[in-house]
Design an enzyme around this catalytic site. Structure first.
Site, PDB file in Angstrom:
ATOM      1  N   ASP A 185       0.807  -1.221   0.000  1.00  0.00           N
ATOM      2  CA  ASP A 185       0.000   0.000   0.000  1.00  0.00           C
ATOM      3  C   ASP A 185       0.840   1.270   0.000  1.00  0.00           C
ATOM      4  OD1 ASP A 185      -2.217  -1.703   0.159  1.00  0.00           O
ATOM      5  OD2 ASP A 185      -2.043  -1.793   2.329  1.00  0.00           O
ATOM      6  N   LYS A 226       1.814   1.958  -5.221  1.00  0.00           N
ATOM      7  CA  LYS A 226       2.338   1.373  -6.467  1.00  0.00           C
ATOM      8  C   LYS A 226       1.404   1.660  -7.636  1.00  0.00           C
ATOM      9  CE  LYS A 226       2.313  -2.599  -4.352  1.00  0.00           C
ATOM     10  NZ  LYS A 226       2.106  -2.198  -2.946  1.00  0.00           N
ATOM     11  N   GLY A 245      -4.714  -4.247  -3.624  1.00  0.00           N
ATOM     12  CA  GLY A 245      -5.657  -3.170  -3.880  1.00  0.00           C
ATOM     13  C   GLY A 245      -4.849  -1.951  -4.247  1.00  0.00           C
ATOM     14  N   HIS A 246      -4.890  -1.566  -5.522  1.00  0.00           N
ATOM     15  CA  HIS A 246      -4.090  -0.432  -5.986  1.00  0.00           C
ATOM     16  C   HIS A 246      -5.036   0.700  -6.377  1.00  0.00           C
ATOM     17  CE1 HIS A 246      -0.359  -3.088  -7.041  1.00  0.00           C
ATOM     18  NE2 HIS A 246      -0.869  -3.358  -5.860  1.00  0.00           N
ATOM     19  N   GLN A 290       1.679  -6.466  -3.402  1.00  0.00           N
ATOM     20  CA  GLN A 290       2.328  -6.629  -2.096  1.00  0.00           C
ATOM     21  C   GLN A 290       3.672  -5.883  -2.065  1.00  0.00           C
ATOM     22  OE1 GLN A 290       0.940  -9.670  -3.753  1.00  0.00           O
ATOM     23  NE2 GLN A 290      -0.830  -8.655  -2.936  1.00  0.00           N
TER      24      GLN A 290
HETATM   25  P1  GDP Z   1      -0.736   0.280  -3.554  1.00  0.00           P
HETATM   26  O1  GDP Z   1      -1.381  -0.956  -3.064  1.00  0.00           O
HETATM   27  O2  GDP Z   1       0.746   0.287  -3.339  1.00  0.00           O
HETATM   28  O3  GDP Z   1      -1.088   0.648  -4.965  1.00  0.00           O
HETATM   29  O4  GDP Z   1      -1.299   1.458  -2.621  1.00  0.00           O
HETATM   30  P2  GDP Z   1      -2.848   1.678  -2.181  1.00  0.00           P
HETATM   31  O5  GDP Z   1      -3.597   2.204  -3.351  1.00  0.00           O
HETATM   32  O6  GDP Z   1      -3.372   0.486  -1.491  1.00  0.00           O
HETATM   33  O7  GDP Z   1      -2.669   2.795  -1.067  1.00  0.00           O
HETATM   34  C1  GDP Z   1      -2.074   4.024  -1.329  1.00  0.00           C
HETATM   35  C2  GDP Z   1      -3.100   5.147  -1.068  1.00  0.00           C
HETATM   36  O8  GDP Z   1      -2.429   6.380  -1.013  1.00  0.00           O
HETATM   37  C3  GDP Z   1      -4.143   5.296  -2.145  1.00  0.00           C
HETATM   38  O9  GDP Z   1      -5.346   5.694  -1.548  1.00  0.00           O
HETATM   39  C4  GDP Z   1      -3.586   6.409  -3.035  1.00  0.00           C
HETATM   40  O10 GDP Z   1      -4.604   7.132  -3.713  1.00  0.00           O
HETATM   41  C5  GDP Z   1      -2.912   7.265  -2.009  1.00  0.00           C
HETATM   42  N1  GDP Z   1      -1.726   8.021  -2.465  1.00  0.00           N
HETATM   43  C6  GDP Z   1      -0.730   7.598  -3.289  1.00  0.00           C
HETATM   44  N2  GDP Z   1       0.246   8.519  -3.356  1.00  0.00           N
HETATM   45  C7  GDP Z   1      -0.124   9.542  -2.534  1.00  0.00           C
HETATM   46  C8  GDP Z   1       0.484  10.774  -2.147  1.00  0.00           C
HETATM   47  O11 GDP Z   1       1.594  11.120  -2.545  1.00  0.00           O
HETATM   48  N3  GDP Z   1      -0.215  11.546  -1.238  1.00  0.00           N
HETATM   49  C9  GDP Z   1      -1.421  11.179  -0.744  1.00  0.00           C
HETATM   50  N4  GDP Z   1      -2.035  11.978   0.131  1.00  0.00           N
HETATM   51  N5  GDP Z   1      -2.025  10.018  -1.100  1.00  0.00           N
HETATM   52  C10 GDP Z   1      -1.382   9.222  -1.973  1.00  0.00           C
HETATM   53  P1  IMO Z   2      -0.968  -4.244  -2.209  1.00  0.00           P
HETATM   54  O1  IMO Z   2      -0.580  -4.804  -3.560  1.00  0.00           O
HETATM   55  C1  IMO Z   2      -0.898  -4.800   2.112  1.00  0.00           C
HETATM   56  C2  IMO Z   2      -1.004  -8.934   3.572  1.00  0.00           C
HETATM   57  C3  IMO Z   2      -2.235  -9.394   4.320  1.00  0.00           C
HETATM   58  C4  IMO Z   2      -1.601 -10.407   5.253  1.00  0.00           C
HETATM   59  C5  IMO Z   2      -0.538 -11.054   4.382  1.00  0.00           C
HETATM   60  C6  IMO Z   2      -0.954 -12.365   3.747  1.00  0.00           C
HETATM   61  O2  IMO Z   2      -2.235  -3.474  -2.241  1.00  0.00           O
HETATM   62  O3  IMO Z   2       0.168  -3.519  -1.583  1.00  0.00           O
HETATM   63  P2  IMO Z   2      -2.588 -12.986   1.765  1.00  0.00           P
HETATM   64  O4  IMO Z   2      -4.060 -12.758   1.587  1.00  0.00           O
HETATM   65  O5  IMO Z   2      -1.750 -12.354   0.691  1.00  0.00           O
HETATM   66  O6  IMO Z   2      -2.230 -14.418   1.978  1.00  0.00           O
HETATM   67  O7  IMO Z   2      -2.213 -12.228   3.142  1.00  0.00           O
HETATM   68  O8  IMO Z   2      -0.223 -10.107   3.382  1.00  0.00           O
HETATM   69  N1  IMO Z   2      -1.276  -8.362   2.242  1.00  0.00           N
HETATM   70  C7  IMO Z   2      -1.184  -7.061   1.936  1.00  0.00           C
HETATM   71  N2  IMO Z   2      -0.949  -5.993   2.730  1.00  0.00           N
HETATM   72  N3  IMO Z   2      -1.061  -4.629   0.787  1.00  0.00           N
HETATM   73  C8  IMO Z   2      -1.282  -5.683  -0.023  1.00  0.00           C
HETATM   74  O9  IMO Z   2      -1.318  -5.584  -1.373  1.00  0.00           O
HETATM   75  C9  IMO Z   2      -1.397  -6.966   0.552  1.00  0.00           C
HETATM   76  N4  IMO Z   2      -1.618  -8.216   0.069  1.00  0.00           N
HETATM   77  C10 IMO Z   2      -1.530  -9.049   1.105  1.00  0.00           C
HETATM   78  O10 IMO Z   2      -2.835  -8.332   5.025  1.00  0.00           O
HETATM   79  O11 IMO Z   2      -0.945  -9.746   6.303  1.00  0.00           O
HETATM   80 MG    MG Z   3      -2.866  -1.603  -1.751  1.00  0.00          MG
END
Ligand code: GDP
Ligand code: IMO
Ligand code: MG
Length: 428
Positions: free
Chosen positions: A13, A16, A40-41, A223
């Site tokens: 998270d 990416k 979840g991206h 991840q």
């Molecule tokens: P990912 O799984 O690595 O793609 O990240 P997620 O989407 O799960 O979580 C990142 C969150 O931060 C999302 O809600 C993005 O919209 C938000 N985000 C990404 N870059 C920035 C930033 O530079 N500033 C802020 N405030 N939010 C950001």
């Molecule tokens: P993104 O791509 C954050 C964590 C789960 C758990 C562990 C194993 O959005 O960064 P699983 O269901 O994969 O067997 O769970 O990994 N986990 C993540 N945490 N971001 C993710 O994906 C994750 N995908 C799995 O919370 O601790």
């Molecule tokens: Mg994510």
């Protein structure tokens, strides 16, 4: 022929999705190579928010070919729900390619994921419950179901029978659940076969041909480094290779073809699920980071655990991935904090560790050694060049760069596509 890997430096998270999306306009292919709908991206384009789970973030850029590589595990129902949702919002999903060798998540593996977690009790991993771990276990155990099996009914039946011969005794005798029939599993797996067929391709070949033709490829990890099956905080990890090497095995291209390895790192740290997290905060600062950063899971909605930036973790990510660049995200979230702690080393029962301890037990007992950096109060969300950042925000970035061992090439100051400061271009 640039090939760029985008992966997570911390526990996921990091942003990416946004980083991958940003390369979109200059990219020909975006390849997801590991994980499944545990990811979840989030991408925010023109105020519209998209949450992508199985589809690579490149799907939002017109002209980009999104690819689901052989290293991914696919929940077909989730895939088509995601495709339908995007189609309804006017996003063209027709160019998608799906590897014929990717594995498919069967219903019994979602069940196994949930019941094993319950059986683990206090030692649970905190998985997303999507069947990811059991599906990868079947792959390694050589009883998995692959995309290509859906188009050969005799083979599919044989494989389902073979898998259930092992799953059913476990489901019934160990976990006290009902057994699963071959027919219901065949029906479940075949429900989307006709819709899937046009997307299926020999993706390793497609990707190598694209590289030969001088196209630009981005490999988008799910991840992150600390959740990687080999290099993460085992057993509190996911079941796939989320580090740079996974981009090769999970897509069928060789390591010599990769030009850049970019890690996305948050300006602080978060984690979802169980497992060690040295800079974790259980106090008002932790709540402040969670609320200011909107740190709630994109996939499960779970509140994310929060803590300060851990440079030991990012140095480790530099090492195991051979990083060339860091994309630092969410710097804007730290605005308003007078002093910002950054972990520079660990203390384990009086012993100092400047680098990641080799022993997981030591890591579980690691207490952060902090350096305190001066904060800033100015709103930085409108900054588009490094010079526009307040001097303390600049110093924060430069210190993180020094501590992390990789240049910080881009800085996020908001969720929107445009809210980014570029210091070095990510595409060579
Ligand atoms: P990912 O799984 O690595 O793609 O990240 P997620 O989407 O799960 O979580 C990142 C969150 O931060 C999302 O809600 C993005 O919209 C938000 N985000 C990404 N870059 C920035 C930033 O530079 N500033 C802020 N405030 N939010 C950001
Ligand atoms: P993104 O791509 C954050 C964590 C789960 C758990 C562990 C194993 O959005 O960064 P699983 O269901 O994969 O067997 O769970 O990994 N986990 C993540 N945490 N971001 C993710 O994906 C994750 N995908 C799995 O919370 O601790
Ligand atoms: Mg994510």
């Amino acid at each position: 022929m640039p090939a760029v890997v985008v992966l997570g430096a911390q526990w996921g998270d990091e942003g990416k999705g946004k980083a991958t999306d940003q390369l979109g306009a200059a990219t020909d292919y975006v390849v997801k190579f590991n994980g499944g709908n545990n990811a979840g991206h989030t991408v925010v384009v023109g105020g519209e928010r998209y949450a992508l789970h199985l589809l690579p973030s490149g799907i939002l850029s017109p002209g980009v070919v999104p690819v689901i590589g052989n290293g991914v595990v696919i929940d077909l129902q989730v895939l088509f729900r995601e495709i339908d949702d995007l189609d309804a919002r006017g996003v063209d999903t027709s160019r998608l390619l799906v590897s014929s060798s990717a594995h498919v998540i069967a219903g019994y593996n979602r069940t196994v994921d949930k019941v094993t977690e319950r059986f683990l009790g206090s030692r649970r991993i905190g998985t997303t419950g999507r069947g990811i771990g059991p599906t990868y276990a079947d792959k390694i155990n050589r009883i998995g179901i692959r995309v290509q099996d859906l188009f050969d009914l005799d083979i599919l039946r044989q494989k389902v029978e073979g898998a259930l011969a092992q799953k059913n005794p476990m489901l019934v005798k160990v976990y006290n659940r009902r057994s699963v029939t071959v027919e219901e599993t065949m029906e479940e797996l075949l429900a989307y076969a006709d819709r899937l067929r046009p997307y299926v391709a020999d993706t390793p070949r497609v990707l190598n041909d694209a590289l030969d033709a001088g196209k630009t490829l981005v490999f988008e990890a799910g991840q992150a480094t600390m959740l990687d099956i080999d290099h993460g905080t085992y057993p509190f990890v996911t079941s796939s290779s989320a580090t740079a090497g996974g981009a090769c095995t999970g897509s069928g291209i060789g390591p010599t073809r990769i030009d850049r390895v970019v890690a996305v790192a948050k300006a602080y740290t978060t984690r979802v699920g169980e497992g060690p997290f040295p800079t974790e905060l259980d106090d008002a600062d932790g709540t402040w980071l969670r609320e200011a950063g909107g740190e709630y899971g994109t996939t499960t909605g779970r509140p994310r655990r929060t803590g300060w930036y851990d440079s030991v973790v990012v140095r480790y990510a530099t090492r195991v991935n051979g990083l060339t660049d860091i994309v630092l995200t969410k710097l804007d979230v730290l605005t308003g904090k007078a002093k910002i702690p950054v972990a520079v080393a660990y203390d384990v029962a009086g012993r100092r560790f400047d680098e990641m301890p080799d022993s997981q037990t030591d890591f579980h007992h690691a207490r952060p050694v902090y350096e305190y950096l001066d904060g800033w109060t100015e709103d930085i969300t409108g900054a588009r060049t490094f010079d526009e950042l307040p001097i303390n925000a600049q110093r924060y970035v430069l210190r993180l760069e020094e501590l992390s061992g990789t240049r910080i090439s881009s800085i996020g100051v908001g969720a929107g596509r445009e809210a980014t400061i570029v210091r070095h271009e990510l595409l060579p």
